[in-house]
Write an enzyme that holds these catalytic residues in place. Structure first.
Site, mmCIF file in Angstrom:
data_model
loop_
_atom_site.group_PDB
_atom_site.id
_atom_site.type_symbol
_atom_site.label_atom_id
_atom_site.label_comp_id
_atom_site.label_asym_id
_atom_site.label_seq_id
_atom_site.Cartn_x
_atom_site.Cartn_y
_atom_site.Cartn_z
ATOM 1 N N GLU A 56 0.157 -13.787 64.556
ATOM 2 C CA GLU A 56 0.662 -12.627 63.814
ATOM 3 C C GLU A 56 -0.202 -11.381 63.969
ATOM 4 O O GLU A 56 0.317 -10.266 64.088
ATOM 5 C CB GLU A 56 0.816 -12.967 62.321
ATOM 6 C CG GLU A 56 1.982 -13.901 62.016
ATOM 7 C CD GLU A 56 1.758 -15.348 62.422
ATOM 8 O OE1 GLU A 56 0.592 -15.716 62.705
ATOM 9 O OE2 GLU A 56 2.729 -16.115 62.472
ATOM 10 N N HIS B 10 6.121 -19.734 51.590
ATOM 11 C CA HIS B 10 7.275 -19.208 52.331
ATOM 12 C C HIS B 10 8.276 -18.512 51.421
ATOM 13 O O HIS B 10 9.452 -18.435 51.740
ATOM 14 C CB HIS B 10 7.995 -20.335 53.079
ATOM 15 C CG HIS B 10 7.231 -20.911 54.225
ATOM 16 N ND1 HIS B 10 6.148 -21.728 54.062
ATOM 17 C CD2 HIS B 10 7.382 -20.756 55.565
ATOM 18 C CE1 HIS B 10 5.665 -22.082 55.249
ATOM 19 N NE2 HIS B 10 6.392 -21.503 56.177
#
Ligand code: TPP
Lengths: 327, 306
Positions: free
Chosen positions: A60, A129
């Site tokens: 990321e 999440h």
């Protein structure tokens, strides 16, 4: 007009812009043949090829940095974070690089970057999440933060985000992906920094963001049966924020509440509430300002606990009834 | 090289006198690396730089007067006095910016190289970073991405033996940082960073390889910073003997001697160049001192691009 889903609206905006402008490309994990974790980029690699629908390694910070470098040198990248939670891993690049490059370099550089980030709870994916971390990014000068609450807004706001010369964090609520709205086929823009009154009302102003807009509209429907008229305002973009539309509404209704899914403590709703309290609308208030936000817990997996962790329609109904009693 | 040395020595002096605010990281003693690396580049090529970036900036063709103005917080500086030492950028000159975050520039270099490839602009990005930065995650993510996409980047590690007080002896179990290139499937090279010609030759070859579309390389140049990490560094983590050993390998003296030995320059000519560099630095100070400070109205400008 035809109805399409929020997910299709996001894809359509990207595809239409990419047909017009070669500098626009997408990068992210599994966005190619797989179509992205939520299927948003499905089919795009067939049309645009692997150069412009670019699968990345699972990295990321690296992806964000590469997107920034590309933006700095003339491209207009759209970076897809697989889940908005992983923004924490890209945070250095977004906060210390993307947000500050224009200022640090005396206005001589721009980072026209869009970070698409699927956010929010409701899928049972639990604590890592399911978060809504928009307040973290909205806190940083140099970033813009967008939270479309329906398919129509998603398409128009994404077009503006891509056209913007600044890094824009574009939050997509996962539970909104399958929701439908009337969406024009042609490309259109919705300006960043313009709130939308989703329902007019006279008794109380309710500001809601992202999926809370849908929940607030449902709550307003229920309250209308009791004769309570709720005005629902969706700021659509947290940065820039259209505080004027909100303040004007509060001056008309005299009551104000704000609802957001993110943890209530330190959330962006607190900022909006403060701005209202500091504004000329203060003198028009007939009841204390109310903030509704997520509980101060990580999002649990168990569906019943998960549901209770964030505001639901009944919570909004109750909060508004309370405000009306206090008046 | 003289220009870099005199610039940084001047900055040191002015800093001590309180004429420069904030912080600075000097590259005195490691002038050969930026000069050699940037000489191997063409004007259209780009660099990303680090917190210790004055040398990179000058070698890529920046104007020292604008740099000095930036360090002194003036509007005529590269960033209107908003960036300072750690954030000098000269986009027109191909310098995508210094960076206050160790390792921050590596993925950005990858993105710039991606632009070169996607728009077929055929420029190469030379990415400067330190030995310390090569232990950041961004180093690994960036090298891997550049390798899988065959991007035109040259990763150039200036191993000056220390990351602040951390010696490479303590921070690595490997002898050469360049060996990490193996892990990402790209060539790696170790060079004597105090030998201008050697650095140039290796960078030149890596740049040509990148330009041919054959992908990135990792180069490690062993060198040394003579001064402390930044201001107020007592250099307790190393010995004066070690410093003296490295000073004897002064890259400027070495290259000068070589030019004389090979009959390419006379001592007189080198002295002339040295004097010219000194004058340029003095003039930079005059320019900066005469330049205006930003107004308070400028504080809130440039947060967002138009
Ligand atoms: C992410 C990050 N961690 C720590 C620091 C503090 N810091 C600034 S420079 C530096 C040392 C960097 O060493 P190296 O990469 O070898 O470069 P050098 O200073 O030797 O040129 C440190 C620890 C920082 N600026 N950024």
């Amino acid at each position: 007009m035809r109805e399409i889903t929020y997910q299709e609206a996001v894809r359509e905006a990207m595809s239409q812009v990419m047909r017009e402008d070669d500098r626009v490309f997408i990068l992210g994990e599994d966005i190619g043949v797989y179509g992205g974790a939520f299927g948003v980029t499905r089919g795009m690699i067939e049309e645009f090829g692997p150069e412009r629908v670019r699968n990345t390694p699972i990295a990321e910070a690296g992806i964000a940095g590469a997107a920034i470098g590309a933006a700095l040198t003339g491209m207009r990248p759209i970076m897809e974070l697989q889940f908005s939670d992983f923004v924490t891993i890209a945070m250095d690049q977004l906060v210390n690089q993307a947000a500050k490059i224009c200022y640090m370099y005396g206005g001589k550089a721009a980072v026209p970057l869009v970070v698409r980030a699927p956010a929010g709870s409701g899928t049972g994916a639990a604590a890592q999440h399911s978060q809504s971390l928009e307040a973290w990014l909205a806190h940083v000068p140099g970033l813009k933060v967008v939270q479309p609450s329906n398919a129509y807004d998603a398409k128009g706001l994404l077009k503006s985000a891509i056209d913007d010369n600044n890094p824009v964090i574009f939050y997509e609520h996962k539970l909104l992906y399958s929701t439908k709205a009337d969406v024009p086929e042609e490309l259109y823009s919705i300006p960043l920094g313009k709130a939308d009154i989703k329902r007019s009302g006279t008794d109380v102003t309710l500001v809601a963001t992202s999926i809370m807009v849908q929940k607030s509209l449902a709550a307003a429907e229920i309250l209308a049966k009791d004769g309570i008229s709720v005005e629902v305002i969706d700021p659509r973009t947290l940065v820039p924020l259209d505080i004027k539309t909100i303040v004007d509404s509060v001056k008309r209704t005299g009551r104000f509440a704000v609802v957001y899914e993110a943890v209530k403590r330190g959330g962006y709703g607190a900022e909006i509430a403060s701005l209202v309290a500091e504004s000329e609308a203060f003198d028009f208030l007939d009841a204390p300002i109310v903030r509704l936000g997520g509980k101060e817990v990580p999002i649990p997996q168990n569906p019943e606990l998960e549901r209770n962790a964030v505001p639901q329609v009944e919570d909004i109904v109750e909060a508004i009834r309370n405000i009306m009693r206090k008046a | 090289m003289w220009l870099i040395r005199y610039f940084d020595e001047k900055v040191d002096e002015m800093f001590a006198k309180g004429l420069i605010h904030g912080t600075t990281h000097l590259c005195v003693g490691q002038e050969a690396t930026p000069v050699a690396a940037c000489t191997a580049l063409m004007k259209q090529d780009k660099i990303t730089s680090t917190h210790r970036g004055h040398g990179h900036c000058i070698a890529k063709g920046a104007d020292v007067a604008k740099m000095m103005a930036e360090l002194m917080g003036r509007t005529t500086g590269y960033c209107k006095g908003k960036g300072g030492s750690m954030h000098i950028a000269d986009l027109e000159g191909g310098n995508l910016g210094a960076n206050g975050i160790v390792g921050g520039g590596l993925p950005i270099a990858v993105g710039a190289a991606l632009t070169s490839k996607m728009l077929k602009e055929n420029y190469v990005v030379l990415c400067f970073f330190g030995d310390g930065a090569s232990n950041e995650g961004s180093f690994h993510e960036a090298l891997n991405m550049a390798a899988i996409w065959d991007l035109p980047v040259v990763f150039f590690c200036e191993n000056n033996q220390y990351g602040m007080s951390g010696s490479v002896k303590d921070m690595f179990r490997i002898e050469n940082i360049a060996d990490r290139s193996q892990a990402y499937g790209m060539p790696g090279h170790v060079v004597d960073g105090n030998d201008l010609q050697e650095v140039y030759d290796v960078v030149q070859a890596a740049v040509e390889r990148a330009r041919r579309g054959e992908g990135p390389s990792l180069i490690e140049a062993k060198t040394y910073r003579w001064k402390g990490h930044s201001k107020s560094d007592g250099r307790k983590y190393r010995t004066r003997e070690e410093e003296a050993e490295w000073k004897a390998k002064d890259p400027i003296a070495r290259f000068g001697q070589r030019l004389i030995d090979e009959g390419l320059a006379t001592q007189h000519r080198l002295d002339e160049l040295r004097k010219k560099a000194l004058e340029e630095v003095e003039q930079a100070v005059v320019f900066a001192e005469k330049s205006p400070f930003p107004t308070i109205e400028m504080l809130e400008e440039d947060v967002y691009a138009l």
